[in-house]
Design an enzyme around this catalytic site. Structure first.
Site, PDB file in Angstrom:
ATOM      1  N   PHE A 149      70.138  56.695  25.246  1.00 34.66           N
ATOM      2  CA  PHE A 149      68.617  56.309  26.059  1.00 34.66           C
ATOM      3  C   PHE A 149      67.995  57.599  25.651  1.00 34.66           C
ATOM      4  CE2 PHE A 149      64.673  58.129  28.472  1.00 34.66           C
ATOM      5  CZ  PHE A 149      64.565  56.783  28.787  1.00 34.66           C
ATOM      6  N   ASP A 234      70.531  65.407  21.521  1.00 32.77           N
ATOM      7  CA  ASP A 234      70.180  65.081  22.637  1.00 32.77           C
ATOM      8  C   ASP A 234      70.193  65.887  23.416  1.00 32.77           C
ATOM      9  OD1 ASP A 234      67.625  64.160  24.403  1.00 32.77           O
ATOM     10  OD2 ASP A 234      67.197  61.961  22.998  1.00 32.77           O
ATOM     11  N   LYS A 263      61.418  67.981  28.529  1.00 32.52           N
ATOM     12  CA  LYS A 263      62.432  68.620  30.156  1.00 32.52           C
ATOM     13  C   LYS A 263      61.547  69.938  30.436  1.00 32.52           C
ATOM     14  CE  LYS A 263      63.639  63.610  30.670  1.00 32.52           C
ATOM     15  NZ  LYS A 263      62.470  63.574  31.002  1.00 32.52           N
TER      16      LYS A 263
END
Length: 436
Positions: A149, A234, A263
């Site tokens: 994801f 990531d 984030k």
């Protein structure tokens, strides 16, 4: 009913109905309407309090309303919030320098959202492949892992294996190869002379907090060095303290060629993301070839600088490591009850697979919500636990006690008695944290 009328009624049902009437249904949130939040706790429009064990998918690593981050934001709001990159501003240089130093890299390319940062990493790798490695134009290939994801843009869903994320959004962007996560042999076979990068999550979050086999990341790092291929990590969810280290890659002593961050970099205050790499890699860009109006804006830089300062102390990483050990000990005990089939994770991050006879992940999440605890399900049977890193052990243990109750497991956490939902969920008080 208008949203104003619904707000005046202060009704959860009315507000949800108003939102449903005017919102594209691309999410299926739990039926709770949050009005305020403080530390590890959130309060809904009717005054019910909930322990946040999701932390905005790691965006809120430092808690809701962290005083240091709010102070940094407020101070910058009174000075300047946006210049665009058409001009310089006085927070930009410090942000880039200090983030590069935190990552052990040289250059920073700031963006806003995680998906933007992943798109930037893809463009960077391709351009590096053509300009530096010498891959023939239009032949660059990036290898990714199944169950990944990395976001939901058209290019990113082109290399997703999740039907919900991918279906009906074609035609898909070419240039990607997909191999099973954790399979080093498959990875070795997939890397060819035209491969410019391997893009991986050190721990796959949306897939259910999947930790790869020991030695996998180190093996991929060795392979990419051998084949002159970039390793892109990531770390949007796994990075910045979540796993007990600044970066999850550190657990295997791996330093990638490029970090993709987001984030928690914005502290849950503003969206901030970045690609961080060497001068050789990010140096391929020239003016006009990539950009973002809001990327690296003054407000974002001010908040991110405070995040970097907090991480530099190492206290949040240590907290996640110490409390994470406790979390996983407690959760592992559930695997012997027949109610939980597996527990995975690292630091203050866990995926808990619920036995089908007990309920779906969504059903368990709803039952926990009724007891004052907020988590989120994924892939049908899994719930994810990822509290703010500043959560107290007392609060964490109370949340775990509610999970035990929902699962029908007798016993209590090691810290002792756990108050009933009506007692704990309505305890108030100012923002508090065991960390500064």
């Amino acid at each position: 009913m208008t949203s104003t009328e619904a707000s005046n009624q202060d009704s959860t049902e009315a507000l949800i109905a108003a939102a449903e009437a005017h919102t594209a249904h691309n999410y299926h949130p739990l039926p709770v309407v949050v009005a305020t939040a403080d530390g590890a706790w959130m309060t809904d429009v009717e005054g019910r309090r909930y322990l946040d064990l999701l932390a905005g998918y790691s965006a809120l690593n430092f808690g809701h309303g962290n005083p240091r981050l709010l102070a940094a934001a407020k101070a910058q709001l009174e000075r300047v919030t946006l210049t665009s990159r058409a001009f310089h501003h006085d927070r930009f240089a410090a942000f880039c320098e200090e983030l590069a130093e935190l990552c052990g890299m040289e250059l920073v390319l700031p963006m806003n959202t995680g998906a933007e940062a992943v798109e930037t990493a893809v463009k960077t790798a391709r351009k590096w492949g053509y300009r530096v490695k010498g891959v023939p134009e239009g032949r660059a290939k990036i290898v990714v892992a199944g169950n990944n994801f990395h976001g939901r843009t058209t290019t990113i869903v082109s290399f997703s294996t999740d039907p919900e994320a991918r279906a009906d959004f074609g035609p898909y962007t070419p240039g990607f190869g997909i191999v099973p996560y954790g399979d080093l042999t498959a990875m070795r076979a997939a890397v060819s002379e035209n491969t410019v990068a391997v893009l991986l999550e050190p721990i796959q979050g949306e897939a259910g907090v999947l930790v790869p086999p020991a030695g996998y990341l180190a093996g991929v790092r060795e392979l990419t060095r051998e084949r002159n291929v970039l390793l892109i990590a990531d770390e949007i969810q796994s990075g910045l303290g979540r796993t007990g280290r600044t970066f999850a890659c550190e657990h295997e002593g791996v330093v990638p060629d490029m970090y993709v961050l987001g984030k928690a970099l914005g502290g849950g205050v503003v969206p901030v993301s970045a690609v961080v790499s060497s001068a050789e890699v990010l140096g391929v860009f020239r003016p006009g070839e990539h950009g973002s109006t809001f990327g690296g804006n003054p407000l974002a830089c001010a908040v991110a600088l405070e995040v970097i300062a907090m991480l530099r102390s190492g206290e949040y990483q240590a907290r996640a490591a110490e409390l994470g050990e406790h979390l996983h000990r407690e959760l592992q005990e559930l695997t012997g009850t027949g109610r939980v089939t597996a527990v995975r994770g690292r630091g203050l991050w866990a995926g808990v697979d619920i036995a089908p006879a007990v309920g779906t992940g969504r059903e368990i999440s709803e039952r926990l919500m009724d007891r004052g605890v907020l988590v989120k399900d994924t892939h049908g049977s899994t719930i994810r636990i990822a509290p703010p890193l500043m959560i107290s052990q007392e609060d964490l243990d109370w949340g775990l006690a509610q999970l035990r109750a929902v699962l029908g497991v007798q016993g209590r956490c090691r810290s002792g008695e756990s108050p009933e939902i009506g007692e704990r969920a309505h305890m108030g008080g100012p923002w508090r944290s065991p960390l500064p």
